[in-house]
Design an enzyme around this catalytic site. Structure first.
Site, PDB file in Angstrom:
ATOM      1  N   ASP A   9      26.123 -11.441  39.544  1.00  0.00           N
ATOM      2  CA  ASP A   9      25.458 -12.598  38.961  1.00  0.00           C
ATOM      3  C   ASP A   9      23.996 -12.175  38.746  1.00  0.00           C
ATOM      4  OD1 ASP A   9      24.914 -15.364  38.328  1.00  0.00           O
ATOM      5  OD2 ASP A   9      23.969 -15.501  40.294  1.00  0.00           O
ATOM      6  N   LEU A  10      23.288 -12.885  37.907  1.00  0.00           N
ATOM      7  CA  LEU A  10      21.907 -12.484  37.614  1.00  0.00           C
ATOM      8  C   LEU A  10      20.875 -13.336  38.371  1.00  0.00           C
ATOM      9  CD1 LEU A  10      19.969 -10.736  35.851  1.00  0.00           C
ATOM     10  CD2 LEU A  10      20.105 -12.538  34.125  1.00  0.00           C
ATOM     11  N   ASP A  11      20.790 -14.612  37.970  1.00  0.00           N
ATOM     12  CA  ASP A  11      19.773 -15.500  38.545  1.00  0.00           C
ATOM     13  C   ASP A  11      19.995 -15.686  40.045  1.00  0.00           C
ATOM     14  OD1 ASP A  11      18.566 -16.144  36.015  1.00  0.00           O
ATOM     15  OD2 ASP A  11      20.238 -17.490  35.606  1.00  0.00           O
ATOM     16  N   THR A  17      14.832 -15.559  39.400  1.00  0.00           N
ATOM     17  CA  THR A  17      14.624 -16.524  38.321  1.00  0.00           C
ATOM     18  C   THR A  17      15.137 -17.922  38.661  1.00  0.00           C
ATOM     19  OG1 THR A  17      16.601 -15.516  37.424  1.00  0.00           O
ATOM     20  CG2 THR A  17      14.538 -15.009  36.304  1.00  0.00           C
ATOM     21  N   LYS A  45      23.114 -24.277  40.877  1.00  0.00           N
ATOM     22  CA  LYS A  45      23.214 -22.813  40.852  1.00  0.00           C
ATOM     23  C   LYS A  45      24.564 -22.368  40.304  1.00  0.00           C
ATOM     24  CE  LYS A  45      19.785 -21.558  44.241  1.00  0.00           C
ATOM     25  NZ  LYS A  45      19.522 -21.028  45.578  1.00  0.00           N
ATOM     26  N   GLY A  46      24.525 -21.470  39.352  1.00  0.00           N
ATOM     27  CA  GLY A  46      25.748 -20.920  38.772  1.00  0.00           C
ATOM     28  C   GLY A  46      26.379 -21.813  37.716  1.00  0.00           C
ATOM     29  N   ARG A  49      24.237 -24.891  31.591  1.00  0.00           N
ATOM     30  CA  ARG A  49      23.059 -25.703  31.271  1.00  0.00           C
ATOM     31  C   ARG A  49      23.398 -27.197  31.130  1.00  0.00           C
ATOM     32  NH1 ARG A  49      20.067 -23.498  26.202  1.00  0.00           N
ATOM     33  NH2 ARG A  49      20.254 -21.585  27.419  1.00  0.00           N
ATOM     34  N   SER A 116      27.086 -13.452  34.316  1.00  0.00           N
ATOM     35  CA  SER A 116      26.096 -14.531  34.439  1.00  0.00           C
ATOM     36  C   SER A 116      26.424 -15.695  33.513  1.00  0.00           C
ATOM     37  CB  SER A 116      24.706 -13.991  34.093  1.00  0.00           C
ATOM     38  OG  SER A 116      23.787 -15.043  33.909  1.00  0.00           O
ATOM     39  N   ALA A 117      26.140 -16.896  33.973  1.00  0.00           N
ATOM     40  CA  ALA A 117      26.344 -18.087  33.139  1.00  0.00           C
ATOM     41  C   ALA A 117      25.224 -18.268  32.122  1.00  0.00           C
ATOM     42  CB  ALA A 117      26.397 -19.321  34.037  1.00  0.00           C
ATOM     43  N   SER A 118      24.161 -17.488  32.290  1.00  0.00           N
ATOM     44  CA  SER A 118      22.954 -17.748  31.487  1.00  0.00           C
ATOM     45  C   SER A 118      23.030 -17.206  30.063  1.00  0.00           C
ATOM     46  CB  SER A 118      21.739 -17.136  32.182  1.00  0.00           C
ATOM     47  OG  SER A 118      20.602 -17.307  31.364  1.00  0.00           O
ATOM     48  N   ASN A 120      20.297 -16.701  28.620  1.00  0.00           N
ATOM     49  CA  ASN A 120      19.035 -15.952  28.566  1.00  0.00           C
ATOM     50  C   ASN A 120      19.122 -14.613  29.294  1.00  0.00           C
ATOM     51  OD1 ASN A 120      17.295 -18.040  27.270  1.00  0.00           O
ATOM     52  ND2 ASN A 120      17.855 -19.218  29.080  1.00  0.00           N
ATOM     53  N   LYS A 147      31.589 -21.128  35.239  1.00  0.00           N
ATOM     54  CA  LYS A 147      31.939 -21.070  36.660  1.00  0.00           C
ATOM     55  C   LYS A 147      32.076 -22.502  37.174  1.00  0.00           C
ATOM     56  CE  LYS A 147      28.953 -16.996  37.172  1.00  0.00           C
ATOM     57  NZ  LYS A 147      27.688 -16.468  37.710  1.00  0.00           N
ATOM     58  N   GLU A 171      27.133 -12.966  44.388  1.00  0.00           N
ATOM     59  CA  GLU A 171      26.803 -14.311  43.903  1.00  0.00           C
ATOM     60  C   GLU A 171      25.895 -15.066  44.863  1.00  0.00           C
ATOM     61  OE1 GLU A 171      26.902 -16.790  41.937  1.00  0.00           O
ATOM     62  OE2 GLU A 171      28.126 -16.104  40.271  1.00  0.00           O
ATOM     63  N   ASP A 172      25.044 -15.924  44.307  1.00  0.00           N
ATOM     64  CA  ASP A 172      24.241 -16.806  45.167  1.00  0.00           C
ATOM     65  C   ASP A 172      24.677 -18.264  45.012  1.00  0.00           C
ATOM     66  OD1 ASP A 172      23.230 -17.215  42.573  1.00  0.00           O
ATOM     67  OD2 ASP A 172      21.295 -17.867  43.369  1.00  0.00           O
TER      68      ASP A 172
HETATM   69  C1  BG6 Z   1      22.958 -19.580  35.933  1.00  0.00           C
HETATM   70  C2  BG6 Z   1      22.023 -20.381  36.789  1.00  0.00           C
HETATM   71  O1  BG6 Z   1      22.788 -18.218  36.201  1.00  0.00           O
HETATM   72  O2  BG6 Z   1      22.739 -19.829  34.553  1.00  0.00           O
HETATM   73  C3  BG6 Z   1      22.110 -21.853  36.434  1.00  0.00           C
HETATM   74  O3  BG6 Z   1      22.349 -20.207  38.151  1.00  0.00           O
HETATM   75  C4  BG6 Z   1      21.876 -22.034  34.944  1.00  0.00           C
HETATM   76  O4  BG6 Z   1      21.174 -22.567  37.180  1.00  0.00           O
HETATM   77  C5  BG6 Z   1      22.870 -21.186  34.150  1.00  0.00           C
HETATM   78  O5  BG6 Z   1      22.006 -23.395  34.573  1.00  0.00           O
HETATM   79  C6  BG6 Z   1      22.672 -21.294  32.651  1.00  0.00           C
HETATM   80  O6  BG6 Z   1      21.467 -20.682  32.312  1.00  0.00           O
HETATM   81  P1  BG6 Z   1      20.712 -20.809  30.929  1.00  0.00           P
HETATM   82  O7  BG6 Z   1      19.609 -19.783  31.055  1.00  0.00           O
HETATM   83  O8  BG6 Z   1      21.686 -20.443  29.859  1.00  0.00           O
HETATM   84  O9  BG6 Z   1      20.222 -22.196  30.807  1.00  0.00           O
HETATM   85 MG    MG Z   2      22.916 -17.237  40.473  1.00  0.00          MG
END
Ligand code: BG6
Ligand code: MG
Length: 215
Positions: A9-11, A17, A45-46, A49, A116-118, A120, A147, A171-172
């Site tokens: 996982d990233l964040d 972050t 977390k995880g 958005r 990662s779910a992000s 970004n 997730k 994972e966190d």
């Molecule tokens: C996860 C974070 O890695 O990414 C979540 O733990 C976040 O808190 C999710 O909502 C989505 O991220 P982003 O950057 O696409 O808004």
């Molecule tokens: Mg995380």
């Protein structure tokens, strides 16, 4: 057991972050007139958005107060704030033990995936200089299910041709640990035991992870 693939996982695992996500959500809650605490933040977390926004609105007792369009606007506002926070980050945001673990795994020839779910993730990896360690990057842009659905991990394992049970997930978040366990991956929690009850094993930081025991 000798594992063949590490999925990160990233964040909150590789980079610090999670605090910026929290700050940006807290600001939105402030504008809506309620307090959003660090304890509330654990639930985000995880999580994707839009689901994060739903959870936040529930905390503020505003679950049904907004249209879909208004919610998209709020999520965009939060993301703009978040992107502003992460646009200037550098390697100082890499969490303790992350870089040396990635280096050691690479040296051992272990496959490395991002899960990662992000949306970004790419910009963050680029800014902190970790991009080159990954054999595959799976992020919020590459999957349709969030997730605790395991898609973000199974896609990485499939791309690398590694059976799920030979993968270790770092994972966190409870949602991410649950996702890993559903498909029989080893779920390593990074953080505090009390928050990560879904984990097979918990380390407070990646620095404490014993690579020889698993790889
Ligand atoms: C996860 C974070 O890695 O990414 C979540 O733990 C976040 O808190 C999710 O909502 C989505 O991220 P982003 O950057 O696409 O808004
Ligand atoms: Mg995380």
């Amino acid at each position: 057991m000798s594992y063949k693939c590490a999925i990160f996982d990233l964040d909150g695992v590789l980079v610090d972050t999670a605090k910026y996500h929290y700050l940006a959500w807290k600001e939105l809650a402030g504008k809506l007139g309620f307090e959003f605490t660090i304890e509330h933040n654990e639930m985000l977390k995880g999580v994707s958005r839009m689901t994060s926004l739903d959870i936040l609105l529930e905390v503020g007792n505003m679950k049904d107060a907004f249209s879909e369009e208004e919610k998209v606007k709020m999520a965009t506002e939060k993301n703009n704030q978040y992107v502003e926070y992460i646009s200037n980050i550098d390697e100082s945001e890499i969490l303790e033990g992350a870089l040396s673990l990635l280096q050691e795994l690479k040296q051992k020839g272990i496959k490395i995936a991002l899960g990662s779910a992000s949306k970004n993730a790419q910009i963050i990896l680029k800014n902190v200089g970790l991009e080159s360690y990954f054999d595959v990057i799976v992020d919020g842009n590459s999957v349709s299910k969030a997730k605790p659905d395991p898609e973000v991990f199974t896609l990485g394992a499939k791309t690398l041709g590694v059976p799920y049970e030979e993968c270790v997930v770092f994972e966190d978040s409870q949602a991410g640990l649950e996702a890993a366990k559903i498909v029989g991956m080893l779920a390593v929690g990074v953080g505090q035991k009390k928050d990560l009850t879904n984990a097979d094993v918990v380390y407070s930081t990646l620095k404490d992870f014993n690579i020889e025991k698993y790889f």
